[in-house]
Motif scaffolding. Structure first.
Motif, PDB file in Angstrom:
ATOM      1  N   VAL A  63       0.814  -1.216   0.000  1.00 33.53           N
ATOM      2  CA  VAL A  63       0.000   0.000   0.000  1.00 33.53           C
ATOM      3  C   VAL A  63       0.849   1.269   0.000  1.00 33.53           C
ATOM      4  CG1 VAL A  63      -1.945  -1.139   1.114  1.00 33.53           C
ATOM      5  CG2 VAL A  63      -0.232   0.044   2.524  1.00 33.53           C
ATOM      6  N   GLY A  64       2.129   1.120  -0.299  1.00 33.24           N
ATOM      7  CA  GLY A  64       2.984   2.292  -0.456  1.00 33.24           C
ATOM      8  C   GLY A  64       3.566   2.851   0.817  1.00 33.24           C
ATOM      9  N   ALA A  65       3.480   2.116   1.922  1.00 30.15           N
ATOM     10  CA  ALA A  65       4.043   2.599   3.184  1.00 30.15           C
ATOM     11  C   ALA A  65       5.459   2.085   3.428  1.00 30.15           C
ATOM     12  CB  ALA A  65       3.139   2.217   4.355  1.00 30.15           C
ATOM     13  N   GLU A  66       6.012   1.318   2.463  1.00 27.84           N
ATOM     14  CA  GLU A  66       7.431   0.977   2.381  1.00 27.84           C
ATOM     15  C   GLU A  66       7.961   0.208   3.599  1.00 27.84           C
ATOM     16  OE1 GLU A  66       9.810   4.342   0.823  1.00 27.84           O
ATOM     17  OE2 GLU A  66       7.890   5.374   0.524  1.00 27.84           O
ATOM     18  N   ARG A  67       7.124  -0.625   4.191  1.00 29.22           N
ATOM     19  CA  ARG A  67       7.501  -1.456   5.345  1.00 29.22           C
ATOM     20  C   ARG A  67       7.963  -0.632   6.553  1.00 29.22           C
ATOM     21  NH1 ARG A  67       8.027  -7.062   4.576  1.00 29.22           N
ATOM     22  NH2 ARG A  67       7.623  -7.686   2.413  1.00 29.22           N
ATOM     23  N   PHE A  68       7.547   0.609   6.609  1.00 33.35           N
ATOM     24  CA  PHE A  68       7.983   1.504   7.678  1.00 33.35           C
ATOM     25  C   PHE A  68       7.498   1.007   9.044  1.00 33.35           C
ATOM     26  CE2 PHE A  68       7.230   5.276  10.382  1.00 33.35           C
ATOM     27  CZ  PHE A  68       8.524   5.784  10.424  1.00 33.35           C
ATOM     28  N   GLY A  69       8.423   0.907  10.003  1.00 37.81           N
ATOM     29  CA  GLY A  69       8.067   0.545  11.372  1.00 37.81           C
ATOM     30  C   GLY A  69       7.599  -0.880  11.565  1.00 37.81           C
ATOM     31  N   THR A  70       7.990  -1.797  10.687  1.00 37.56           N
ATOM     32  CA  THR A  70       7.506  -3.173  10.808  1.00 37.56           C
ATOM     33  C   THR A  70       8.600  -4.187  11.101  1.00 37.56           C
ATOM     34  OG1 THR A  70       7.685  -3.561   8.421  1.00 37.56           O
ATOM     35  CG2 THR A  70       5.590  -2.687   9.240  1.00 37.56           C
ATOM     36  N   ALA A  71       9.866  -3.756  11.123  1.00 35.42           N
ATOM     37  CA  ALA A  71      10.974  -4.683  11.379  1.00 35.42           C
ATOM     38  C   ALA A  71      11.523  -4.477  12.777  1.00 35.42           C
ATOM     39  CB  ALA A  71      12.081  -4.480  10.351  1.00 35.42           C
ATOM     40  N   TYR A  72      11.946  -5.559  13.413  1.00 30.97           N
ATOM     41  CA  TYR A  72      12.606  -5.479  14.716  1.00 30.97           C
ATOM     42  C   TYR A  72      14.117  -5.366  14.475  1.00 30.97           C
ATOM     43  CZ  TYR A  72       8.311  -6.926  17.118  1.00 30.97           C
ATOM     44  OH  TYR A  72       7.043  -6.998  17.625  1.00 30.97           O
ATOM     45  N   ARG A  73      14.548  -4.132  14.169  1.00 37.38           N
ATOM     46  CA  ARG A  73      15.953  -3.895  13.853  1.00 37.38           C
ATOM     47  C   ARG A  73      16.433  -2.619  14.539  1.00 37.38           C
ATOM     48  NH1 ARG A  73      18.154  -6.631   9.438  1.00 37.38           N
ATOM     49  NH2 ARG A  73      16.733  -8.161   8.515  1.00 37.38           N
ATOM     50  N   HIS A  74      17.752  -2.486  14.626  1.00 35.08           N
ATOM     51  CA  HIS A  74      18.329  -1.274  15.184  1.00 35.08           C
ATOM     52  C   HIS A  74      18.030  -0.080  14.284  1.00 35.08           C
ATOM     53  CE1 HIS A  74      20.588  -2.874  18.596  1.00 35.08           C
ATOM     54  NE2 HIS A  74      20.919  -3.912  17.844  1.00 35.08           N
ATOM     55  N   ARG A  75      17.965   1.084  14.875  1.00 32.14           N
ATOM     56  CA  ARG A  75      17.753   2.309  14.117  1.00 32.14           C
ATOM     57  C   ARG A  75      19.011   2.635  13.312  1.00 32.14           C
ATOM     58  NH1 ARG A  75      14.019   6.409  14.724  1.00 32.14           N
ATOM     59  NH2 ARG A  75      13.407   5.687  16.799  1.00 32.14           N
ATOM     60  N   ALA A  76      18.823   2.922  12.033  1.00 32.42           N
ATOM     61  CA  ALA A  76      19.937   3.269  11.152  1.00 32.42           C
ATOM     62  C   ALA A  76      20.203   4.776  11.207  1.00 32.42           C
ATOM     63  CB  ALA A  76      19.618   2.836   9.719  1.00 32.42           C
ATOM     64  N   ALA A  77      21.283   5.191  10.509  1.00 32.43           N
ATOM     65  CA  ALA A  77      21.680   6.603  10.537  1.00 32.43           C
ATOM     66  C   ALA A  77      20.603   7.517   9.962  1.00 32.43           C
ATOM     67  CB  ALA A  77      22.997   6.785   9.771  1.00 32.43           C
ATOM     68  N   ASP A  78      19.792   7.011   9.030  1.00 33.14           N
ATOM     69  CA  ASP A  78      18.754   7.855   8.425  1.00 33.14           C
ATOM     70  C   ASP A  78      17.478   7.906   9.260  1.00 33.14           C
ATOM     71  OD1 ASP A  78      17.742   5.326   8.048  1.00 33.14           O
ATOM     72  OD2 ASP A  78      17.478   5.507   5.880  1.00 33.14           O
ATOM     73  N   GLY A  79      17.503   7.284  10.434  1.00 32.24           N
ATOM     74  CA  GLY A  79      16.344   7.317  11.326  1.00 32.24           C
ATOM     75  C   GLY A  79      15.388   6.165  11.167  1.00 32.24           C
TER      76      GLY A  79
ATOM     77  N   VAL B 110      -2.888  11.083  -2.400  1.00 30.08           N
ATOM     78  CA  VAL B 110      -1.806  11.898  -2.960  1.00 30.08           C
ATOM     79  C   VAL B 110      -0.539  11.621  -2.170  1.00 30.08           C
ATOM     80  CG1 VAL B 110      -3.312  13.736  -3.810  1.00 30.08           C
ATOM     81  CG2 VAL B 110      -2.381  13.874  -1.496  1.00 30.08           C
ATOM     82  N   SER B 111       0.603  11.679  -2.837  1.00 29.22           N
ATOM     83  CA  SER B 111       1.882  11.469  -2.182  1.00 29.22           C
ATOM     84  C   SER B 111       3.006  11.945  -3.101  1.00 29.22           C
ATOM     85  CB  SER B 111       2.081   9.981  -1.856  1.00 29.22           C
ATOM     86  OG  SER B 111       3.373   9.735  -1.346  1.00 29.22           O
ATOM     87  N   ASP B 112       4.119  12.357  -2.509  1.00 30.36           N
ATOM     88  CA  ASP B 112       5.310  12.712  -3.274  1.00 30.36           C
ATOM     89  C   ASP B 112       6.226  11.511  -3.468  1.00 30.36           C
ATOM     90  OD1 ASP B 112       4.540  15.371  -3.467  1.00 30.36           O
ATOM     91  OD2 ASP B 112       5.557  15.924  -1.597  1.00 30.36           O
ATOM     92  N   ARG B 113       5.866  10.354  -2.908  1.00 34.20           N
ATOM     93  CA  ARG B 113       6.739   9.176  -2.985  1.00 34.20           C
ATOM     94  C   ARG B 113       6.156   8.190  -4.000  1.00 34.20           C
ATOM     95  NH1 ARG B 113      10.405   9.150   1.253  1.00 34.20           N
ATOM     96  NH2 ARG B 113      10.771   6.897   1.022  1.00 34.20           N
ATOM     97  N   GLU B 114       7.023   7.681  -4.852  1.00 31.20           N
ATOM     98  CA  GLU B 114       6.593   6.825  -5.953  1.00 31.20           C
ATOM     99  C   GLU B 114       5.902   5.551  -5.498  1.00 31.20           C
ATOM    100  OE1 GLU B 114       6.356   3.767  -8.801  1.00 31.20           O
ATOM    101  OE2 GLU B 114       7.770   3.676  -7.106  1.00 31.20           O
ATOM    102  N   PRO B 115       6.369   4.865  -4.421  1.00 35.04           N
ATOM    103  CA  PRO B 115       5.652   3.653  -3.997  1.00 35.04           C
ATOM    104  C   PRO B 115       4.184   3.909  -3.677  1.00 35.04           C
ATOM    105  CG  PRO B 115       7.814   3.710  -2.967  1.00 35.04           C
ATOM    106  CD  PRO B 115       7.625   5.051  -3.640  1.00 35.04           C
ATOM    107  N   ALA B 116       3.891   5.058  -3.067  1.00 43.07           N
ATOM    108  CA  ALA B 116       2.505   5.357  -2.721  1.00 43.07           C
ATOM    109  C   ALA B 116       1.675   5.697  -3.954  1.00 43.07           C
ATOM    110  CB  ALA B 116       2.436   6.498  -1.711  1.00 43.07           C
ATOM    111  N   THR B 117       2.232   6.434  -4.896  1.00 39.70           N
ATOM    112  CA  THR B 117       1.466   6.773  -6.101  1.00 39.70           C
ATOM    113  C   THR B 117       1.200   5.518  -6.933  1.00 39.70           C
ATOM    114  OG1 THR B 117       3.519   7.343  -7.279  1.00 39.70           O
ATOM    115  CG2 THR B 117       2.361   9.125  -6.168  1.00 39.70           C
TER     116      THR B 117
END
Length: 634
Positions: free
Chosen positions: A523-539, A610-617
């Motif tokens: 659904v274009g949310a790019e797997r955000f917040g679904t992995a049990y992993r350490h936080r990377a440098a990009d947040g 509407v979205s500025d990110r290609e996965p969501a569009t």
């Protein structure tokens, strides 16, 4: 003490009353409230806690053969206690239930999720939370919610919308009418769900002269209403006129113990059967007319037939969006619906012809009235070929060509399938496993497949396994959980150890919310917040997996733990767990490579317009194409 009354506290009277309630169906009598789960605090310890001491202890320290009047079960989480009670009720076809008591405040509000689950799934549970002082003698209490303009409001009012019956018992004598109403709702197959009696703590401890008739054995007959003759005649005409009928079997088939009646109808008519999550196992998996699951997580053959069916016969189903593929599955222009359900509310869905009756009574009447009728042999040949193709799909998903490899999730199911017997019970509720199980699991008996998918509540599986094990001693009971679900609610492992309930836990480690991760990507949310992993440098949480050792955690709570790294080790561990007489965990880390068949039908999860990110569009464009197929059946 009078010959016609007995002086007891309100709590003592309630426990004594509950111990004398029975259900009866088909001439078989069962105890209605088989036990009480409880966690005690200041809101219930001196009331129900004291009453349970009087009625839950074994006479003479166990020397007497007399059973306790009201068995008591010690829980660790209020929500989990409700889940255990719900699992118990489902295993016993809603003919027995359990009670759950808590203190006021957070103990009471922790019941809400379990109550919602019970009511959504039409499963009986009696909730007995403590409440404020009815006298307001001590006001406000510790943990009491104060409302500035409604003095009779408490946190227990959060249970009103998720209960089928609710009352606050503010005087001892009010318990008589309220308790009888509570039993009526618990035992009514068309009304049942969570029932809440909120009990002010001063009223719990107050004495009253109770009429002895209140404590007499009382039998609640669970009725089997027969179909209306005119509705039955109309249903028969509809079935005889259909070229491509399809039965959708829901949980009502199991609750009514209507599996044999369904089989008799199908054997006589050749009408194929697809099942919802709650209805799976209504026919044994190897019956020629059993097509497996239907809807978003259904099989190819079920969904193909659903798209071309001219008559859909729903039996005991609520038609959730997973079943109907959010209104896109039943596509034939002239398709019509015939719904057999004990509730008129569900029977009338999709503008259907209705048979408002008990599932077993209705199916038996249909079989008799359809004598001599059978679908065309070409239709049977068609769905038989589709079933054979899907059976090969299942075998391929279960097959492991390398026994030394890390297993995939579907290979975990294949290994379990090879170990279980017909009598085993497999429990699951949330994550990616429900979809895989609905598509692939080969149910061998009516009670084997236990999926809670009405509320799909993470944390249900382990406590539900305890309730099922209590209901079916000696039966191997398996709780299948992922790491996300395990971290939600592992605490009842302690209860399993304490009570020596030999449940089997299959703990699948896949480092996050796998199901929602896949949905997020689609659904274009790019797997955000679904992995049990350490936080990377990009947040983002895209670093290394967290160093969790859930097997060690389960062991620390008292379980025997077997670690399996390969397919071969997994099979050995599952066999050992099944033969164990102690609570046992099989821990396995899976290969994340997708091996389950893809979804055969759509599910509506709205995508950002509407979205500025290609996965969501991109996802939005796919969404608009899919939603165009939605129909309203009028």
């Amino acid at each position: 003490m009078s010959a016609v009354t007995r002086r007891l506290t309100t709590a003592q009277a309630l426990v004594r009353f509950l111990a004398a309630q029975y259900t009866e169906r088909d001439g078989v009598r069962r105890r209605l409230i088989t036990g009480t789960w409880g966690i005690f605090g200041h809101g219930n310890v001196a009331g129900l806690g004291q009453a349970l001491v009087e009625y839950a202890t074994v006479p003479n320290g166990g020397a007497s053969p007399a059973p306790p009047v009201m068995p008591y079960h010690q829980g660790r989480s209020e929500q989990a206690m409700v889940h255990a009670a719900v699992g118990h009720a489902r295993q016993l076809n809603r003919l027995s239930a359990q009670a759950v008591t808590t203190s006021i405040g957070p103990g009471a509000t922790n019941l809400v999720t379990g109550a919602a689950l019970a009511t959504v799934n039409r499963l009986p549970v009696l909730l007995l939370p403590g409440d404020y002082f009815a006298s307001h003698a001590a006001d406000p209490l510790l943990q009491q919610l104060e409302h500035p303009v409604e003095a009779d409001v408490s946190v227990n009012d959060t249970l009103r919308p998720v209960s089928r019956y609710f009352d606050r018992v503010t005087r001892p004598e009010a318990l008589v009418a309220s308790a009888l109403q509570a039993m009526r709702v618990l035992t009514d197959p068309a009304e049942t769900g969570a029932v809440t009696l909120a009990l002010p703590q001063d009223v719990q401890a107050e004495a009253y002269d109770w009429p002895r008739e209140f404590f007499a054995d009382r039998v609640w007959r669970v009725r089997r209403p027969a179909p209306d003759p005119e509705e039955l005649a109309e249903a028969v005409r509809a079935i005889r006129a259909a070229d491509r009928p399809l039965i959708v079997a829901g949980g009502g088939v199991h609750h009514s113990e209507a599996e044999d009646a369904l089989k008799a109808l199908v054997d006589a008519t050749g009408i194929p059967v697809a099942s919802t999550q709650a209805g799976k196992g209504a026919l044994r998996h190897d019956h020629p007319a059993d097509l497996g699951g239907i809807g978003h997580t259904g099989t190819t053959v079920s969904d193909d037939l659903a798209r071309t069916a001219d008559l859909v016969i729903g039996v005991g189903t609520r038609y959730t969006d997973f079943t109907t593929a959010s209104g896109t599955l039943f596509q034939r222009p002239e398709v019509r619906f015939l719904n057999l359900n004990i509730t008129a509310f569900d029977a009338h869905k999709l503008a259907a012809h209705t048979l408002v009756c008990d599932a077993r009574a209705g199916l038996t009447a249909l079989a008799e009235a359809l004598s001599g009728h059978r679908v065309d042999t070409s239709y049977e040949t068609e769905y038989g070929a589709g079933k054979a193709r899907w059976d090969e799909t299942v075998r391929a998903a279960f097959r492991a060509d390398d026994d030394g490899a890390v297993p995939t999730q579907t290979q975990v199911l294949g290994a379990l399938d090879a170990v279980v017997g017909d009598e085993d019970v497999v429990i699951n509720a949330a994550g990616s496993l429900p979809g895989d199980l609905h598509k692939l699991w080969r149910a061998r008996s009516p009670r084997q497949y236990h999926l809670e998918y009405g509320y799909s509540c993470m944390g249900y599986e382990i406590p539900a396994a305890l309730g099922v094990q209590q209901a079916a001693p000696g039966t191997p009971v398996w709780a299948l959980v992922g790491d996300g679900t395990y971290l939600m609610n592992p605490t009842e492992i302690v209860t399993a150890v304490q009570e020596n309930l030999p449940v089997k836990l299959v703990l699948v480690q896949n480092h996050g919310y796998a199901s929602i991760g896949g949905l997020s990507e689609s659904v274009g949310a790019e797997r955000f917040g679904t992995a049990y992993r350490h936080r990377a440098a990009d947040g983002t949480f895209t670093g290394a997996p967290l160093p969790l050792d859930l097997a060690a955690n389960a062991a620390s709570l008292g379980m025997d733990v077997l670690r399996a790294k390969t397919v071969r080790e997994l099979r050995e561990a599952l066999r050992a767990a099944r033969s164990s007489d102690r609570p046992t965990c099989v821990y396995v880390e899976t290969d994340p490579t997708p091996t389950a068949p893809p979804a055969e039908a759509w599910w509506d999860v709205p995508v950002a317009e509407v979205s500025d990110r290609e996965p969501a569009t991109h996802a939005r464009a796919e969404y608009e194409r899919a939603v165009a197929d939605r129909r309203r059946h009028l």
